[in-house]
Design an enzyme around this catalytic site. Sequence first.
Site, PDB file in Angstrom:
ATOM      1  N   GLU A   1      -7.350  -3.745  13.364  1.00 36.92           N
ATOM      2  CA  GLU A   1      -8.004  -4.095  12.241  1.00 36.92           C
ATOM      3  C   GLU A   1      -7.500  -5.595  11.541  1.00 36.92           C
ATOM      4  O   GLU A   1      -6.195  -5.526  11.541  1.00 36.92           O
ATOM      5  CB  GLU A   1      -7.796  -3.091  11.114  1.00 36.92           C
ATOM      6  CG  GLU A   1      -8.254  -3.311   9.753  1.00 36.92           C
ATOM      7  CD  GLU A   1      -7.689  -2.424   8.607  1.00 36.92           C
ATOM      8  OE1 GLU A   1      -8.064  -2.659   7.325  1.00 36.92           O
ATOM      9  OE2 GLU A   1      -7.187  -1.427   8.906  1.00 36.92           O
TER      10      GLU A   1
ATOM     11  N   GLU B   1       6.244  12.680   2.553  1.00 37.74           N
ATOM     12  CA  GLU B   1       4.901  12.454   2.701  1.00 37.74           C
ATOM     13  C   GLU B   1       4.163  11.613   3.665  1.00 37.74           C
ATOM     14  O   GLU B   1       3.174  11.479   4.110  1.00 37.74           O
ATOM     15  CB  GLU B   1       4.567  11.520   1.162  1.00 37.74           C
ATOM     16  CG  GLU B   1       5.150  10.107   1.061  1.00 37.74           C
ATOM     17  CD  GLU B   1       6.271  10.113   0.527  1.00 37.74           C
ATOM     18  OE1 GLU B   1       6.688   8.971  -0.070  1.00 37.74           O
ATOM     19  OE2 GLU B   1       7.148  11.212   0.446  1.00 37.74           O
TER      20      GLU B   1
ATOM     21  N   CYS C   1      13.134  11.068  -2.837  1.00 34.62           N
ATOM     22  CA  CYS C   1      13.808   9.750  -2.980  1.00 34.62           C
ATOM     23  C   CYS C   1      14.432   9.463  -4.099  1.00 34.62           C
ATOM     24  O   CYS C   1      15.441  10.298  -4.851  1.00 34.62           O
ATOM     25  CB  CYS C   1      13.015   8.649  -2.478  1.00 34.62           C
ATOM     26  SG  CYS C   1      14.037   7.231  -1.859  1.00 34.62           S
TER      27      CYS C   1
ATOM     28  N   HIS D   1      11.359  10.780   2.571  1.00 34.81           N
ATOM     29  CA  HIS D   1       9.986  10.750   1.932  1.00 34.81           C
ATOM     30  C   HIS D   1       9.055  11.407   2.998  1.00 34.81           C
ATOM     31  O   HIS D   1       8.561  11.208   4.021  1.00 34.81           O
ATOM     32  CB  HIS D   1       9.319   9.277   2.216  1.00 34.81           C
ATOM     33  CG  HIS D   1      10.126   8.417   1.214  1.00 34.81           C
ATOM     34  ND1 HIS D   1       9.396   8.246   0.004  1.00 34.81           N
ATOM     35  CD2 HIS D   1      11.114   7.471   1.276  1.00 34.81           C
ATOM     36  CE1 HIS D   1      10.050   7.255  -0.540  1.00 34.81           C
ATOM     37  NE2 HIS D   1      11.104   7.074  -0.075  1.00 34.81           N
TER      38      HIS D   1
END
Length: 544
Positions: free
Chosen positions: A141, A509, A381, A507
């Site tokens: 990209e 996520e 965090c 983290h």
Amino acid sequence: MSKFVFVTGGVVSSVGKGITVASLGNILKSRGLSVSVQKLDPYLNVDPGTMSPYQHGEVFVTQDGAETDLDLGSYERFIDIELTADSTVTSGQVYSEVINKERRGDYLGGTIQVVPHVTQEIKARIQRLADRSKADVVIVEVGGTVGDIEGQPFLEAIRQMRNDMGRDNVIYIHVTLLPYIQSTQELKTKPTQHSVNELRRIGIQPDIIVCRADYPISEGIRDKLSLFCDVERKAVIFMPTVSTIYEVPLKLESEGVGDLLVSRLHLNASPSDLSIWRGLVEKIKEPTPAVRIALVGKYVELKDAYYSVRESLCHAAIHNGRDIQIDWVYAEDIEKNGPEEYLKHVQGIIIPGGFGIRGIEGMITAVKYARENGIPYLGLCLGMQVMVIEFARHVLQSDKAHSTEFEPDSPYPVIDLLPEQRGVDSKGGTMRLGNYPCVIQPGTMAGQAYGNKLINERHRHRFEFNNDYRDTLSKAGMVFSGLSPDGKLVEICEVSGHPFMVGSQFHPEFLSRPNRPHPLFREFINAAKKVIRDGEQPSLPLSP
């Protein structure tokens, strides 16, 4: 040898290139092909690690510790792969390397120019990813929009790649917007025509055009774009706005994108199998009760600053048979007005990462509210650090407890600078970054969530729990349920006797997937959905 798919964007930024690239990878992987992805960012920063969240949004961290664009998170989630530092290239990196080579004398006294020296460095980094990943297809990209001055060297580099690699090994895809004129109630193709003309002036003829629009697109528009942009009619792809981003691979596949890629690149691919992904999308679209979560943060004005957190909450909600409603709560508002106004209706509270003292007292107040009211809490965090500070202040009655990040001379520094960070003055790329192992203690909330003793999670921090206070907090009811293998670093802590109150220094996520939610997010939503506050929440769209 790898095949290459280069994706550019036209007309406007934020048109959806990142999700398109991630979806292309998903489609190719569904055909049994191995895929890797790379993002070329034309900005002069070496990486986004020191950029303001308001400027850049989330900084996504790869397994090997590269600080990257949030699009890499989308690539990993859609394709279910783990990328490395090879997947991110910036102008800052490229120009730094070219200048370093010139200083070393690598160019043998030659005049250093954008062409060929800068473009050769860009091509070398693209080829390096292909060589190291050994992927069947590498999707690249190009950030920004065609016409941007800073993007010109990257476009020239990818133009040269077709000659270098052979025409059957390279394909160009242009993602563009069809704006809708309300007064005439029609979609306009002229901006796309001009964008393609700009690409052709550079020497790139798109093989496929992906047209984004908020309204239905007629077949007449397909014919018009095919004629004026010199693209086969079947290669003009319509991509309407959908209710969830996870539907994009299905839409692109239904438009024939997968067949086009396989045909143009002469790929030895299996038939497409998106059945599992289709089932996921159907599950997302099912109307279900919503679980209401407060995200208390510093940068909530720009929701992309918490992009992976938002998506991880969505993944966990899908798994738990719920929709998700996120209340975006500015931490400083809690400081000014107290927590009740913002938190009295929510079923869970999450505090993600961040830097600096602004809003910290509001976060601590939110943690106190969650602990005292039995509201499920997940701290990430910084969210773990304020959880420790709150516990020390209000359970141990040590009102001077703080982090040395915010109060360097704190008499009760429960959070302190990592030993290896002492004396480090440079900000860029110097934190504890990337994957580190963690040993989970059995019989804890974390142990129940993971079901494994040893895990690996991604980190991005300078400060850590101060072990001088471990025994004191442990005796008061704080459980240290995740430690580094040598036992020296606290990675997860939780509050005993609470329905769900867990903080992680890492983290989580960054490792959540739509079909495989992260264990901590999954159990957080599982606990939150059991909380009834003012009755069941109404069903809301899954994607915020």
